[in-house]
Design an enzyme around this catalytic site. Structure first.
Site, PDB file in Angstrom:
ATOM      1  N   HIS A 529      13.660  44.259  82.616  1.00  8.41           N
ATOM      2  CA  HIS A 529      13.894  44.560  84.035  1.00  8.41           C
ATOM      3  C   HIS A 529      15.379  44.661  84.324  1.00  8.41           C
ATOM      4  O   HIS A 529      16.242  44.265  83.530  1.00  8.41           O
ATOM      5  CB  HIS A 529      13.223  43.512  84.932  1.00  8.41           C
ATOM      6  CG  HIS A 529      13.801  42.133  84.810  1.00  8.41           C
ATOM      7  ND1 HIS A 529      14.904  41.707  85.501  1.00  8.41           N
ATOM      8  CD2 HIS A 529      13.415  41.063  84.055  1.00  8.41           C
ATOM      9  CE1 HIS A 529      15.171  40.443  85.209  1.00  8.41           C
ATOM     10  NE2 HIS A 529      14.284  40.028  84.319  1.00  8.41           N
ATOM     11  N   CYS A 548      12.873  36.462  80.139  1.00  9.17           N
ATOM     12  CA  CYS A 548      12.771  37.914  80.207  1.00  9.17           C
ATOM     13  C   CYS A 548      14.046  38.565  79.682  1.00  9.17           C
ATOM     14  O   CYS A 548      15.069  37.919  79.472  1.00  9.17           O
ATOM     15  CB  CYS A 548      12.503  38.356  81.645  1.00  9.17           C
ATOM     16  SG  CYS A 548      10.778  38.189  82.142  1.00  9.17           S
TER      17      CYS A 548
END
Length: 699
Positions: A529, A548
């Site tokens: 992301h 992440c």
């Protein structure tokens, strides 16, 4: 006047019992007695009705209800039926029990003496190899059962061509970083022969047959174990970390043996093909060969090194700017001479003369002499022919083998299109049609909140994403939210739907996921992301996230991975609501961990062991705990798996209320809060931020 249906049914039952009783009586008469004839009612045990099976007629059928005072029905065998049936012994009478399921017949010992020896060895509990699992042994047994338990590798007292090829590959296991001692090749025993007169063989012959069976089965076990290890099944990854969860394509033992047994002299190549074939693995394999190579032979070529710039593999007929460098290195003429029919060649032509020089160099270095300028050859050229034995850093072998093992987690081939994230390198690379199309800096998980290692399939991307607090964290906050009447909670929106409450972080520039995220569903709930805090990408060490992977310049990355979407078109969607874009074809994403790599130019590079995985892997592979440069881990980070923070400590808190003046915080706590960096914001599935007051900036 017709006969009723119930009367017909009763008549059919009566006739069936009479016929069955007559058959039993006839059989008993032939044996010379009638004492073992069961009563007529017992014949009905074959019927599905339980009442009839127990010797009782169903009450619903009046025709089947017998009066005890009346004689039994005629059976047609009255002439041989005794006047008084024998009385049953109560001590021998067994109560009717439940019906037992049918038991499969045990396999019979083959009549062939050698096959019987194989059969008996498989039936023995003694292990074939120490690391062979029960499932693999059962698969081997099933494979031999299909061939009537005859030997596969030994025929007429000699190894078959397939057996010799398999044995050669097992002995060459160190070429791929495997331990040849784990796959012992049994010595060929003396073959026993059956007695031509049909008599039982002597004890010496029986021992010979058993030895042949032992050798044949152990070679099968070694081949099956090699195939499993080549696919990454050598160590228990859960013992290294619960965040290492690749999907290993471990072959079944019977499938391996079936493909090898009929391959003849090519069986060794088939067995070796279970190893990875990706360029990164082959480059490390070549480096390992260089590190282990003895003094170079005269065929190894010049003693000087040659560092070539990056480029594709070269074959005859191709043209490349590196060819003149090869011509000068191998002392070849600057270009191919012309003839009356063919003009002189171009200096950049990779012709047969250059390929022959490259092939000679390859053979001198123990590489396949195919004349193709591949990554392995580029690495060997960079090391120098005569200096190879001297270039051997301390612990280099162990580092190479550990990282070769990690390539096995990604499968034998990566395919033409994929995304590869190397966590210790903080880099992401995108490959399309087998060529690298993009490269980007990334931010990965901190040592106490590590990025998991696995492979997934990217299915879609979301522009302007929002994020909901996971239920595991939300449940600890529900009592407080239920008594709170506001519509926001520390920057989150409170969503109430049919009695269910959730917290949503709306899209926007302050969203921790940035303007776009790339989804490849997985058990760890991590993905790629964007991030609003892009200044962090300027750091050299970027282990800053909660698991992440944050991507620098994500819209350029999206331009490569999303078909039919350009960077400009995607940016026009920013601020226009959440938009999901699905990929036409799922794109493999590999979150990998390589601390030793070889680039396209042949340069060998080592990276810090960010999460401390190298040492336990060396121990698991039997390479020892020492050797190699291992990055020092902070004392606060234990080598064991880090513990996750509690949900209560990570949950968003309600807006701060005004406190009385006398309720001052302790000085120590105030100092700690001021010096500590602001908490990370919004890692999905793992963390929830502790938002700052509304009046302050999120970053």
């Amino acid at each position: 006047m017709g006969v009723s249906r119930s009367a017909k049914a009763a008549l059919a039952v009566l006739l069936a019992g009479s016929v069955a009783q007559g058959a039993l009586s006839t059989a008993a008469f032939a044996r010379g007695g009638l004492d073992d004839i069961p009563p007529a009612a017992a014949v009905a045990t074959a019927t599905p009705d339980k009442a009839v099976a127990a010797g009782k007629a169903p009450a619903s059928d009046p025709a089947a209800v017998a009066d005890p005072s009346l004689p039994p029905p005629a059976t047609g065998l009255e002439a041989v039926t005794p006047s008084e049936p024998p009385k049953a012994d109560p001590a021998q009478t067994e109560a009717p029990g439940p019906e037992r399921p049918a038991v499969a017949a045990a396999p019979t010992v083959p009549s062939d003496p050698q096959a019987a020896a194989v059969f008996n060895r498989l039936a023995s509990p003694a292990p074939l190899l120490a690391r062979l699992t029960t499932k693999e042994r059962e698969a081997i047994q099933a494979f031999y059962a299909l061939g009537a338990f005859k030997p596969v590798w030994i025929v007429d007292g000699a190894y078959t061509p397939a057996a010799k090829a398999v044995a050669a590959r097992l002995a060459a296991a160190p070429e791929d970083g495997l331990d040849a001692r784990a796959y012992p090749v049994p010595a060929l025993p003396k073959a026993g022969k059956a007695d031509t007169a049909g008599k039982t063989e002597s004890p010496a012959k029986a021992e010979d047959l058993a030895a042949v069976a032992e050798a044949d089965l152990k070679l099968s076990a070694a081949a099956a174990l090699y195939a499993r290890d080549a696919r990454g099944g050598r160590i228990n990854l859960a013992a290294i970390s619960r965040l290492i969860t690749p999907t290993l394509d471990l072959p079944a033992a019977d499938t391996v043996l079936a493909s090898l047994a009929g391959a003849g002299g090519t069986a060794g190549d088939l067995l070796q093909a279970y190893n990875p074939r990706s360029p990164g693995y082959l480059a490390l394999k070549s480096r390992l060969s260089v590190a282990r190579a003895p003094a170079a032979t005269d065929d190894a070529g010049p003693a000087t090194t040659l560092r070539l710039p990056p480029g594709p593999a070269l074959r005859v007929g191709m043209r490349d700017a590196r060819v003149p460098l090869l011509r000068a290195h191998f002392d070849l003429e600057s270009r191919k001479a012309g003839t009356l029919d063919v003009p002189p060649g171009d200096p950049e032509d990779y012709d047969s003369g250059v390929a022959a020089a490259v092939a000679k160099f390859q053979r001198g270095r123990g590489l396949p002499g195919n004349g193709v300028l591949n990554v392995q050859t580029v690495v060997a050229l960079a090391q120098g022919a005569r200096q190879a034995s001297a270039v051997r850093p301390v612990g280099d072998d162990a580092a190479l083998i550990v990282n070769m093992e990690r390539w096995r987690w990604l499968g034998t081939e990566l395919g033409p299109d994929y995304v590869l994230v190397n966590v210790p390198e903080f880099r992401l690379r995108v490959f399309r049609d087998g060529r690298q199309r993009d490269e980007a800096r990334v931010i990965v998980g901190k040592p106490d909140s590590r990025t998991p290692l696995f492979s997934g399939l990217m299915e879609y991307a979301v522009v302007n994403p929002s994020w909901y607090v996971p239920p595991s964290i939300l449940k600890t906050m529900l009592p407080k939210i239920a008594s709170y009447g506001g519509s926001t909670w520390g920057g989150y929106e409170i969503v109430r739907r049919g009695g269910h409450v959730s917290l949503r972080q709306p899209p926007g520039e302050k969203n921790a996921l940035g303007f776009i995220k790339f989804m490849f569903p997985n058990q760890h709930a991590v993905y790629l992301h964007d991030t609003p805090n892009r200044s962090l990408f300027s750091r050299s060490e970027r282990a800053l996230s909660h698991g992440c992977v944050r991507v620098d310049d994500p819209f350029r990355f999206a331009d490569v991975v999303l078909p039919n979407w350009t960077e400009e078109r995607l940016k026009k969607l920013v601020g226009k609501g959440e938009r999901t874009i699905r990929l036409e074809h799922k794109l493999p994403v590999h979150l990998a961990y390589f601390t030793a790599t070889v680039d396209d130019g042949g340069s060998y590079r080592t990276l810090p062991d960010l999460y401390g995985y190298d040492a336990p892997m060396r121990a698991a592979l039997g390479l020892g705990g020492g050797g190699g440069a291992v990055a020092k881990v902070s004392p606060a980070v234990r080598p064991s798996e880090p513990t996750r923070r509690t949900a209560e400590a990570l949950a968003p808190q309600p807006p701060p209320r005004a406190k009385p003046r006398h309720a001052a915080l302790p000085r120590r706590a105030v100092r700690a809060t001021a010096e500590a960096p602001p908490p990370e914001f919004g890692e999905p599935g793992l963390w929830t931020p502790n938002p700052a007051p509304v009046s302050r900036s999120w970053w």
